[in-house]
Design a protein around this motif. Structure first.
Motif, PDB file in Angstrom:
ATOM      1  N   GLY A  51       7.059   1.715   3.118  1.00 37.36           N
ATOM      2  CA  GLY A  51       6.584   1.563   1.745  1.00 37.36           C
ATOM      3  C   GLY A  51       7.568   2.127   0.748  1.00 37.36           C
ATOM      4  N   ASN A  52       7.065   2.607  -0.385  1.00 39.04           N
ATOM      5  CA  ASN A  52       7.909   3.128  -1.471  1.00 39.04           C
ATOM      6  C   ASN A  52       8.917   2.074  -1.928  1.00 39.04           C
ATOM      7  OD1 ASN A  52       6.655   5.695  -1.349  1.00 39.04           O
ATOM      8  ND2 ASN A  52       8.010   6.260   0.346  1.00 39.04           N
ATOM      9  N   GLY A  53       8.466   0.819  -1.984  1.00 36.23           N
ATOM     10  CA  GLY A  53       9.325  -0.284  -2.410  1.00 36.23           C
ATOM     11  C   GLY A  53      10.065  -0.979  -1.294  1.00 36.23           C
ATOM     12  N   VAL A  54       9.867  -0.555  -0.053  1.00 36.56           N
ATOM     13  CA  VAL A  54      10.566  -1.143   1.091  1.00 36.56           C
ATOM     14  C   VAL A  54       9.586  -1.968   1.910  1.00 36.56           C
ATOM     15  CG1 VAL A  54      11.863  -0.671   3.196  1.00 36.56           C
ATOM     16  CG2 VAL A  54      12.178   0.786   1.183  1.00 36.56           C
TER      17      VAL A  54
ATOM     18  N   ASN B  81       4.150   6.712  -1.595  1.00 34.74           N
ATOM     19  CA  ASN B  81       3.328   7.379  -0.577  1.00 34.74           C
ATOM     20  C   ASN B  81       1.983   6.695  -0.317  1.00 34.74           C
ATOM     21  OD1 ASN B  81       5.218   9.501  -0.109  1.00 34.74           O
ATOM     22  ND2 ASN B  81       4.476  10.525  -1.957  1.00 34.74           N
ATOM     23  N   ALA B  82       1.852   5.427  -0.709  1.00 32.90           N
ATOM     24  CA  ALA B  82       0.596   4.712  -0.465  1.00 32.90           C
ATOM     25  C   ALA B  82       0.354   4.530   1.030  1.00 32.90           C
ATOM     26  CB  ALA B  82       0.615   3.357  -1.168  1.00 32.90           C
ATOM     27  N   VAL B  83       1.420   4.230   1.777  1.00 33.35           N
ATOM     28  CA  VAL B  83       1.286   4.046   3.229  1.00 33.35           C
ATOM     29  C   VAL B  83       0.873   5.362   3.889  1.00 33.35           C
ATOM     30  CG1 VAL B  83       2.530   3.475   5.349  1.00 33.35           C
ATOM     31  CG2 VAL B  83       2.939   2.145   3.269  1.00 33.35           C
TER      32      VAL B  83
ATOM     33  N   ASP C 265      -5.145  -3.251   2.702  1.00 32.76           N
ATOM     34  CA  ASP C 265      -4.989  -2.511   1.449  1.00 32.76           C
ATOM     35  C   ASP C 265      -3.766  -3.057   0.718  1.00 32.76           C
ATOM     36  OD1 ASP C 265      -5.202  -0.619  -0.561  1.00 32.76           O
ATOM     37  OD2 ASP C 265      -4.056   0.890   0.548  1.00 32.76           O
ATOM     38  N   THR C 266      -3.961  -3.687  -0.434  1.00 33.72           N
ATOM     39  CA  THR C 266      -2.853  -4.301  -1.177  1.00 33.72           C
ATOM     40  C   THR C 266      -2.447  -3.423  -2.356  1.00 33.72           C
ATOM     41  OG1 THR C 266      -4.318  -5.557  -2.647  1.00 33.72           O
ATOM     42  CG2 THR C 266      -3.722  -6.570  -0.537  1.00 33.72           C
TER      43      THR C 266
ATOM     44  N   VAL D 138      -4.731  -2.057   7.470  1.00 31.11           N
ATOM     45  CA  VAL D 138      -3.373  -2.584   7.349  1.00 31.11           C
ATOM     46  C   VAL D 138      -2.763  -2.097   6.038  1.00 31.11           C
ATOM     47  CG1 VAL D 138      -1.954  -4.655   7.199  1.00 31.11           C
ATOM     48  CG2 VAL D 138      -3.945  -4.610   8.720  1.00 31.11           C
ATOM     49  N   ALA D 139      -1.640  -1.403   6.122  1.00 31.04           N
ATOM     50  CA  ALA D 139      -0.969  -0.837   4.942  1.00 31.04           C
ATOM     51  C   ALA D 139      -0.052  -1.880   4.321  1.00 31.04           C
ATOM     52  CB  ALA D 139      -0.185   0.406   5.330  1.00 31.04           C
TER      53      ALA D 139
END
Length: 523
Positions: free
Chosen positions: A166-169, A144-146, A194-195, A136-137
């Motif tokens: 991601g990227n703050g969204v 770009n973590a997701v 993954d946090t 789970v992302a």
């Protein structure tokens, strides 16, 4: 591996000096404890842990268990080993799975500690054990973590839930909560969340982690620590424990840390066990953490159990019996050897495996000189052969060897060396399979072997030479024919480097064997 290299060197040297003494005095014990304290402090172990450790070692070393021992020096080594096991956690702690699926595992740690990579490694390991994990992302902060988690999941062959870019969204708490529900509907028995991490411990990190924990009520909260960060890793773990708490620790990048201070401090200071250790960049480089085995590595006593487990997971038992039968009947071919090489490569790095053998800490230079790519070059030579040539190397004349050398990008000399070593090793394996004692080239006769058993030599057949009309081709083929019967090769078998381990070293002396027995506690 580099792990604990500095500490291992210091302790090994300390105990080597200790073994020279037939009887230990209180001054000897104090001097040994003082050296141990310095070694631990140099390894970046927490001061409170060092004080407790050395106090226990000194107390036990001055006790009756050492005074009454037949070999006091060995008894002190045993005490240090037992105390190392204790500060590393005592017994192995496994993942706790929920009675009702899915088991929820939440990952936490600072940015750059290796959480996302560990998520992929854990997913692959659990899949090998028969589980069906879902990644789970929920790290929606780091750029770009997701995307990275999706790539890692693809490499591990695991499913991933990533509804937000991601990227703050996006809301990480909602993503985590929805991920557990998706896993329940799709019948995944493990959820790995993954946090987000931060560059340092802050209130926002603690609040987000606490909110996710309350939302999903995880069965395990694993705190991923970068082993190379030393005391900072331990301080971060303590701060996170006070703010959110966790159930276990994962040591990442352990292969790149020659000190090991974080590993030796975190369990004692947090009271939480180390469950996994990441020992490389590959997705297969993840090991369950065994305190007793890690203590043995630190004291250069080896880790044979882990080596056996890796071999069992890579080698098929039925195939091994088939190979043993081929050794006994003298039907082992280069084709069989190629299959064995493929299975060996599944075990991982040869350097890593050799480093698990007892006493290898004293052969660091040889390990550093070991060329992993030599195995690939050997494999290239065999793959350049036809099926008939692999099964019957005796048909390899000069022109065939020249063709094989060109096809593999090697030289005729390399091909000749491989064939020569293969023939010699096959004969040795045949002798062992039939209950005999082999005569190992470069090491002299093995003690107990019958003299002259390997002194018989066949008649040398004079080569007739190449008759090719092309001068360049004739010279190359003649070079191949001339080296068809090479002199007794040195170095390790199957072309694994003349600069490899033990090349030209000769047989171990009685003093070396006695030292090895002392090292293993069998003196």
């Amino acid at each position: 591996m580099a792990t604990f290299g500095t500490l291992s060197d210091r302790l090994t040297e300390t105990f080597r000096n200790l073994r020279k003494k037939g009887q230990l005095t209180p001054a000897d014990v104090d001097g040994t404890v003082r050296e141990i304290r310095r070694a631990l402090l140099d390894a970046d172990v927490a001061l409170t842990v060092v004080k407790d450790f050395t106090a226990k070692v000194r107390e036990r070393a001055l006790g009756d268990e050492v005074n009454r021992a037949l070999n006091p020096a060995q008894q002190v080594v045993q005490i240090v080993n037992e105390e190392l096991v204790a500060i590393l956690g005592g017994q192995q702690r496994r993942l706790q799975f929920a009675k009702t699926a899915p088991t929820v595992i939440m990952l936490a740690g600072l940015q750059g500690s290796g959480k996302t990579t560990f998520a992929g490694k854990l997913a692959k390991l659990l899949e090998k054990e028969g589980h069906t994990p879902l990644l789970v992302a929920a790290d929606l902060q780091r750029p770009n973590a997701v995307n990275q988690l999706q790539v890692v999941a693809g490499q591990a062959g695991a499913a991933v839930y990533a509804p937000q870019p991601g990227n703050g969204v996006g809301d990480p708490v909602q993503v985590a909560r929805d991920g557990v529900e998706v896993a329940r509907r799709q019948q995944h028995d493990v959820v790995i969340i993954d946090t987000a991490g931060r560059l340092g411990v802050d209130a926002e990190l603690m609040k987000q982690a606490s909110d996710i924990r309350r939302a999903v009520d995880p069965d395990e909260v694993l705190f991923v620590i970068d082993a190379m960060s030393g005391q900072d890793a331990v301080n971060t773990a303590k701060a996170f424990q006070e703010g959110v708490d966790f159930t276990g620790v994962v040591l990442s990048k352990l292969d790149g840390d020659s000190k090991g201070g974080a590993a030796l401090s975190v369990t004692s200071l947090t009271g939480r066990p180390i469950i996994y250790a990441s020992t490389g960049e590959g997705l297969d480089d993840l090991e369950p953490f065994h305190p007793d085995r890690m203590a043995s590595r630190i004291l250069d006593l080896g880790d044979i159990l882990t080596l056996i487990e890796q071999a069992q997971s890579a080698f098929d038992e039925a195939e091994a019996l088939k190979v043993a039968e081929k050794f006994a009947t003298d039907s082992f071919t280069l084709e069989d050897f190629l299959e064995q090489m493929q299975q060996m490569k599944k075990m991982g790095s040869m350097k890593k495996m050799l480093g698990m053998l007892p006493g290898m800490g004293q052969m660091k230079q040889q390990l550093d000189d070991f060329d992993e790519k030599e195995i690939d070059r050997t494999e290239a030579i065999i793959r350049s052969m036809t099926l008939g040539e692999r099964r019957n190397p005796k048909i390899l004349n000069g022109s065939r060897r020249l063709r094989i050398a060109r096809g593999s990008g090697m030289t005729v000399t390399d091909v000749n060396a491989l064939v020569g070593r293969f023939d010699q090793a096959a004969k040795m394996m045949k002798t062992v399979a039939r209950g005999g004692v082999p005569n190992i080239p470069g090491m002299g006769p093995v003690p107990g072997a019958k003299p002259g058993a390997s002194a018989k030599r066949g008649k040398q057949v004079k080569s007739r030479g190449s008759r090719s009309g092309n001068p360049a081709r004739r010279a190359a083929e003649n070079a191949g024919i001339a080296a068809t019967t090479p002199a007794a090769p040195t170095g390790s078998g199957f072309g694994l480097g003349g600069a490899g381990l033990g090349a030209g070293k000769g047989a171990p002396s009685e003093a070396d064997l006695a030292e090895l027995q002392k090292l293993l506690g069998k003196g």
